[in-house]
Design an enzyme around this catalytic site. Sequence first.
Site, mmCIF file in Angstrom:
data_model
loop_
_atom_site.group_PDB
_atom_site.id
_atom_site.type_symbol
_atom_site.label_atom_id
_atom_site.label_comp_id
_atom_site.label_asym_id
_atom_site.label_seq_id
_atom_site.Cartn_x
_atom_site.Cartn_y
_atom_site.Cartn_z
ATOM 1 N N LYS A 118 -3.618 -2.285 5.720
ATOM 2 C CA LYS A 118 -4.529 -3.184 5.020
ATOM 3 C C LYS A 118 -5.423 -3.899 6.015
ATOM 4 O O LYS A 118 -6.598 -4.100 5.759
ATOM 5 C CB LYS A 118 -3.729 -4.221 4.236
ATOM 6 N N LYS A 177 -3.188 5.157 11.536
ATOM 7 C CA LYS A 177 -2.123 4.613 10.695
ATOM 8 C C LYS A 177 -2.777 3.783 9.589
ATOM 9 O O LYS A 177 -3.592 2.902 9.871
ATOM 10 C CB LYS A 177 -1.213 3.713 11.526
ATOM 11 N N HIS A 188 4.006 1.536 2.394
ATOM 12 C CA HIS A 188 5.240 0.861 1.966
ATOM 13 C C HIS A 188 5.925 1.675 0.874
ATOM 14 O O HIS A 188 7.148 1.845 0.863
ATOM 15 C CB HIS A 188 4.925 -0.543 1.417
ATOM 16 N N CYS A 221 2.592 -8.564 14.349
ATOM 17 C CA CYS A 221 3.887 -7.872 14.536
ATOM 18 C C CYS A 221 5.050 -8.839 14.405
ATOM 19 O O CYS A 221 6.194 -8.411 14.291
ATOM 20 C CB CYS A 221 3.998 -7.262 15.929
ATOM 21 N N CYS A 232 2.472 -11.654 19.187
ATOM 22 C CA CYS A 232 1.533 -11.128 18.179
ATOM 23 C C CYS A 232 2.041 -11.547 16.809
ATOM 24 O O CYS A 232 3.136 -11.143 16.403
ATOM 25 C CB CYS A 232 1.421 -9.605 18.262
ATOM 26 N N HIS A 291 0.858 -1.182 0.000
ATOM 27 C CA HIS A 291 0.000 0.000 0.000
ATOM 28 C C HIS A 291 0.903 1.244 0.000
ATOM 29 O O HIS A 291 2.134 1.133 -0.025
ATOM 30 C CB HIS A 291 -0.983 -0.018 1.175
ATOM 31 N N HIS A 303 -2.190 -4.043 16.276
ATOM 32 C CA HIS A 303 -3.090 -4.739 15.356
ATOM 33 C C HIS A 303 -4.529 -4.867 15.840
ATOM 34 O O HIS A 303 -5.393 -5.326 15.095
ATOM 35 C CB HIS A 303 -2.529 -6.132 15.028
ATOM 36 N N CYS A 329 -3.259 -6.823 20.928
ATOM 37 C CA CYS A 329 -2.053 -6.073 20.555
ATOM 38 C C CYS A 329 -2.468 -4.628 20.261
ATOM 39 O O CYS A 329 -3.423 -4.400 19.518
ATOM 40 C CB CYS A 329 -1.434 -6.714 19.315
HETATM 41 N N1 MSP Z 1 9.153 -7.256 7.619
HETATM 42 C C1 MSP Z 1 9.220 -6.233 8.605
HETATM 43 C C2 MSP Z 1 10.486 -5.424 8.455
HETATM 44 C C3 MSP Z 1 11.753 -6.191 8.550
HETATM 45 S S1 MSP Z 1 13.151 -5.197 8.275
HETATM 46 C C4 MSP Z 1 14.443 -6.151 8.673
HETATM 47 C C5 MSP Z 1 8.012 -5.318 8.449
HETATM 48 N N2 MSP Z 1 7.422 -5.326 7.251
HETATM 49 S S2 MSP Z 1 6.104 -4.516 6.828
HETATM 50 O O1 MSP Z 1 5.735 -5.037 5.524
HETATM 51 O O2 MSP Z 1 5.143 -4.596 7.857
HETATM 52 O O3 MSP Z 1 6.453 -3.053 6.549
HETATM 53 C C6 MSP Z 1 7.425 -2.331 7.106
HETATM 54 C C7 MSP Z 1 7.496 -0.895 6.710
HETATM 55 O O4 MSP Z 1 6.462 -0.411 5.855
HETATM 56 C C8 MSP Z 1 7.372 -0.001 7.918
HETATM 57 O O5 MSP Z 1 8.510 0.026 8.698
HETATM 58 C C9 MSP Z 1 7.197 1.314 7.235
HETATM 59 O O6 MSP Z 1 8.443 1.726 6.751
HETATM 60 C C10 MSP Z 1 6.267 0.959 6.088
HETATM 61 N N3 MSP Z 1 4.883 1.226 6.449
HETATM 62 C C11 MSP Z 1 3.876 0.336 6.653
HETATM 63 N N4 MSP Z 1 2.719 1.033 6.931
HETATM 64 C C12 MSP Z 1 2.982 2.352 6.914
HETATM 65 C C13 MSP Z 1 2.239 3.521 7.078
HETATM 66 N N5 MSP Z 1 0.947 3.521 7.315
HETATM 67 N N6 MSP Z 1 2.898 4.698 6.984
HETATM 68 C C14 MSP Z 1 4.231 4.780 6.706
HETATM 69 N N7 MSP Z 1 4.954 3.694 6.543
HETATM 70 C C15 MSP Z 1 4.377 2.471 6.651
HETATM 71 O O7 MSP Z 1 7.669 -4.632 9.380
#
Ligand code: MSP
Length: 522
Positions: free
Chosen positions: A308, A305, A24, A133, A130, A21, A158, A155
């Site tokens: 999905k 925040k 990311h 997380c 969790c 999304h 989540h 959590c």
């Molecule tokens: N897989 C772990 C990270 C491991 S790194 C060794 C993880 N993945 S995640 O798919 O959940 O996404 C991580 C990153 O996506 C977050 O740290 C952030 O940078 C970004 N974001 C996810 N949702 C977000 C928002 N709503 N806003 C901004 N960034 C967001 O955690």
Amino acid sequence: MSDGSSFYITTPIFYVNDVPHIGHAYTEVASDVLARWHRQAGDDTWFLTGTDEHGQKILRTATANGVSPKEWADRLVATAWQPLLATIDISNDDFIRTTDERHEKNVQLFLQRLFDAGYIYTGDYEGFYCVGCEEYKQPTDLVDGTGQYEGVQVCAIHSKPVELLQERNYFFRMSDFTDRLLDLYESNPEFIQPESVRNEIVAFVRRGLNDLSISRQSFDWGIKVPWDDTHVVYVWFDALLNYITAAGYGSDDARFEELWPATHIVGKDIARFHAVIWPAMLMAAGLAVPKQVFGHGWLLVGGEKMSKSKLTGIAPNQITDTFGSDAFRYYFMSAITFGQDGSFSWEDLSARYQAELANGFGNLASRVIAMVIKYVDGRVPDAGTLTDAEEGLRALERTVVAEADAAIERLAIQDALTSIWQLVDQLNGYITVQEPWKLSKNPEDRARLETVLATVVHGVGTLAVLLSPVIPEATTKLWQALGGVGDIADVPIRQAYDWQGVGRVEALAPLFPRVETIEGAA
Ligand code: MSP
């Protein structure tokens, strides 16, 4: 000209349980802008991104979809995560998957080294976990559930119930590193940024660290613990190591020496993993800690925040299909202070697109090219006698280059854009005051007309070079229209004001055309 600095920058590796999304994509774009800037400055730049494919979360999603976790990961990487990079024009140098052999093999090597050095022991874990997380939770991390989870603890991130774990696991002696971590934070205040994230992490570590459970026994979707194949490595321990396995740890030591340490760009929700667990792991292995961990803010939708799992996710191509990838990149970098939360809205995106990109920069570029074609047959004239107005603009070009570079150095991407935009505004103001359309009518004003046109062409070229890391597509088109020499991405950004052209311009279609409909707008 290169100053020889090396710049290794990473994004988090993303879970492949779902499609990307805009949250990311935001992380990707910010890291990409920094990487492109440094590359264009001649720094020895390496930009890594990738996917996090092990753990229960992915195993459960795959099982629910009736496929193996590897099949699921392959599908999501091929259909969603790799295509994301093209959608938003990401210039990564490498893409690591935690199922790559280069990763799995060297995670085992790292773990074996820690085991041999006495940092791993067997213990019993009992507590909450969790899966959303992929994190062990303390009772203080939980809140009262609402709605269908009324009456149970959930959590806080989540809003879903945690699971009670009772397992015999391997533990990493993380508590041994409490003092060394605190020394690191104190002696290197830049290590964790921004300040708000730093303060929170320092306070957390001051309360004392527990040892960390680093293996799981109840499922097998993960990297096997090298000395005991009834355990798989805890997914975060596995994932963090991507930053060194991709850089050559265990496979190409010379390259690893050259690249490491890295600047990690992460969301603030996962800054703690990167600024506590990760440096402790590296210290235990006798390796250098990261250069910096920057925890950026969240994209908020409706004040929450965006995610999905809470159904507020917006797919990046919902935006790029209408506005294009440059607008996506520019909008998130200019509208949100990097390091703070920011609210996304279609109205704000649309208003900024029109005011800043279409009317501000795009229109300036079109007018300048059109005037050179119309008044001097497309040949870029030489400037004659300069007045204070032209001297002022030349000086501003230099100031803006220096300010923007300093801002990028402190990862303040928004400040860099604010500086650059002074030049957009001043050039537009200069054209209004000089009225080249009037000068063009009087042959006696020819020399003055040429000076004005030479000045604006120069200013717009400097803007193209400076904005190339943020809006690569539009600036490439503009560069070609301006007759810029070579590939714009190779023009030294720290000397943007010294750019060279062939002396002729070519017609330029609008860089940011009018957007009539806003797809997905409420
Ligand atoms: N897989 C772990 C990270 C491991 S790194 C060794 C993880 N993945 S995640 O798919 O959940 O996404 C991580 C990153 O996506 C977050 O740290 C952030 O940078 C970004 N974001 C996810 N949702 C977000 C928002 N709503 N806003 C901004 N960034 C967001 O955690």
